[in-house]
Design an enzyme around this catalytic site. Sequence first.
Site, PDB file in Angstrom:
ATOM      1  N   PRO A 225       0.997  -1.245   0.026  1.00  0.00           N
ATOM      2  CA  PRO A 225       0.105  -0.203   0.088  1.00  0.00           C
ATOM      3  C   PRO A 225       0.671   1.301  -0.003  1.00  0.00           C
ATOM      4  O   PRO A 225       1.819   1.246   0.789  1.00  0.00           O
ATOM      5  CB  PRO A 225      -0.887  -0.084   1.400  1.00  0.00           C
ATOM      6  CG  PRO A 225      -0.735  -1.488   1.811  1.00  0.00           C
ATOM      7  CD  PRO A 225       0.806  -2.020   1.268  1.00  0.00           C
TER       8      PRO A 225
ATOM      9  N   CYS B 188       0.104   5.510  -0.006  1.00  0.00           N
ATOM     10  CA  CYS B 188      -0.678   6.676  -0.192  1.00  0.00           C
ATOM     11  C   CYS B 188      -0.495   7.400  -1.274  1.00  0.00           C
ATOM     12  O   CYS B 188       0.560   7.828  -1.448  1.00  0.00           O
ATOM     13  CB  CYS B 188      -0.782   7.462   1.446  1.00  0.00           C
ATOM     14  SG  CYS B 188      -1.253   6.415   2.849  1.00  0.00           S
TER      15      CYS B 188
ATOM     16  N   ALA C 170      -3.549   3.062   2.162  1.00  0.00           N
ATOM     17  CA  ALA C 170      -4.244   3.170   3.590  1.00  0.00           C
ATOM     18  C   ALA C 170      -5.593   3.622   3.247  1.00  0.00           C
ATOM     19  O   ALA C 170      -5.736   5.039   2.991  1.00  0.00           O
ATOM     20  CB  ALA C 170      -3.099   3.875   4.559  1.00  0.00           C
TER      21      ALA C 170
ATOM     22  N   TYR D  90       0.255   4.462  13.517  1.00  0.00           N
ATOM     23  CA  TYR D  90      -1.162   4.632  13.314  1.00  0.00           C
ATOM     24  C   TYR D  90      -2.080   4.109  14.629  1.00  0.00           C
ATOM     25  O   TYR D  90      -1.483   3.434  15.421  1.00  0.00           O
ATOM     26  CB  TYR D  90      -1.771   4.308  11.863  1.00  0.00           C
ATOM     27  CG  TYR D  90      -0.857   5.132  10.901  1.00  0.00           C
ATOM     28  CD1 TYR D  90      -0.939   6.485  10.975  1.00  0.00           C
ATOM     29  CD2 TYR D  90      -0.235   4.333   9.891  1.00  0.00           C
ATOM     30  CE1 TYR D  90      -0.360   7.142   9.940  1.00  0.00           C
ATOM     31  CE2 TYR D  90       0.374   5.148   8.924  1.00  0.00           C
ATOM     32  CZ  TYR D  90       0.507   6.596   8.917  1.00  0.00           C
ATOM     33  OH  TYR D  90       1.176   7.273   8.057  1.00  0.00           O
TER      34      TYR D  90
ATOM     35  N   LEU E 134      13.405  -1.862   1.361  1.00  0.00           N
ATOM     36  CA  LEU E 134      14.856  -1.910   0.597  1.00  0.00           C
ATOM     37  C   LEU E 134      15.040  -3.157  -0.097  1.00  0.00           C
ATOM     38  O   LEU E 134      16.221  -3.653   0.240  1.00  0.00           O
ATOM     39  CB  LEU E 134      15.757  -1.037   1.443  1.00  0.00           C
ATOM     40  CG  LEU E 134      15.697   0.177   1.787  1.00  0.00           C
ATOM     41  CD1 LEU E 134      16.896   0.606   2.783  1.00  0.00           C
ATOM     42  CD2 LEU E 134      15.646   1.109   0.535  1.00  0.00           C
TER      43      LEU E 134
ATOM     44  N   ARG F 154       8.066   1.925  -3.111  1.00  0.00           N
ATOM     45  CA  ARG F 154       8.687   2.997  -3.858  1.00  0.00           C
ATOM     46  C   ARG F 154       9.527   2.452  -5.211  1.00  0.00           C
ATOM     47  O   ARG F 154       9.442   3.093  -6.287  1.00  0.00           O
ATOM     48  CB  ARG F 154       9.739   3.781  -2.978  1.00  0.00           C
ATOM     49  CG  ARG F 154       9.100   4.516  -1.865  1.00  0.00           C
ATOM     50  CD  ARG F 154      10.377   5.418  -1.033  1.00  0.00           C
ATOM     51  NE  ARG F 154       9.572   6.116  -0.108  1.00  0.00           N
ATOM     52  CZ  ARG F 154       9.099   5.622   1.233  1.00  0.00           C
ATOM     53  NH1 ARG F 154       9.365   4.260   1.496  1.00  0.00           N
ATOM     54  NH2 ARG F 154       8.742   6.358   2.050  1.00  0.00           N
TER      55      ARG F 154
END
Length: 368
Positions: free
Chosen positions: A23, A25, A57, A183, A302, A325
């Site tokens: 996920p 955002c 999310a 969170y 990573l 990413r």
Amino acid sequence: MSQLFSPVFFGPLSLSNRIVIAPMCQYSSTDGLANDWHQIHLGQLSQSGAGLLILEATAVLPEGRISWADLGLWDDATEAALTKVIDAVKRWSPMPLGVQLAHAGRKASSARPWDGGGALPASDPRAWTTHAPSALPFAANGPVPEALDEAGIDAVVEAFATAARRAERAGLDLIELHAAHGYLLHQFLSPLSNKRQDPYGGSLENRMRLLVRVFDAVREAVSDRISVGVRISASDWVDGGWDIEQSSTLAQILDMRGCQFLHVSSGGLDARQKIPQEPGYQVPFAAAIKAKVKMPVIAVGLITDPSQAESILRHNHADAIALARGILYDPRWPWHAAAALGDSLAPAPQYLRCEPREARGVFLAPEG
């Protein structure tokens, strides 16, 4: 065949390979509504060749959004908007789609990253009151959240269950509960953010209570065709905080309750964290937990090279590899990984003509 391109099951859900798009955002919604950006973004990732795509999310309550621009799934309007996007993506891709259901707790009411991030000032008309297990701010000079009372906790549990029902109606195949990255559910787990003196604070059993309740409620709310799992931060990277030993205990409890996968990340709860960000730095956490549970474990963080991913699986440190990413930067990472590992995958037929001459055999014609 490589391990990376072998199938894996997350409960009832069969994945054609072990590459998971984590996920991420997008901070591109208005009032929680999915829109054309989400359709473009998810559409391109659904053609990547990965085994699973998990949506960003997605807040179960308006006050549970990280930012005012977060995706939501709390009412008929947000459900309808997301259903429209999911229908469009699924029309052209067989890739399973999941959603990460979330509540940001004290890290809510923030600016978008490209607007500086951090908590919105109370003077900003888009700001709202945040909630947490205890009235402790995330940042030393940040806004103080309101501690949830028992009725508030019950409302959060019901909101997760209701959002899960909406997710199934929207056509999603998997639900990941976000109990990581500082969170709300993570805030209840960690003794650094949870100072409650009631059945939701103090002992490890008490601090796990909300997440276990949410998991049970979501599992009961959806049909057996939906895979339900959890993402955790295995460590706060702060002395006296949540750690791998507590994470292992939680994982075993979730395993016994029918959790169908565990996505192992770390950090995000406390600004004092000291994280050694090096390739595969979170893999040891996944490996430690995998040794104690039956459910599949996803490693993340990573992991950028196909041989690195393959080695993690070959050494039994995880059952699947999540990319975030890295796959935004290279949306065809699975194609390139298949070529590097001497394996193959099936792209959409519209893309068959682009197979490079030096990588003949990487593409298989899709069935049908």
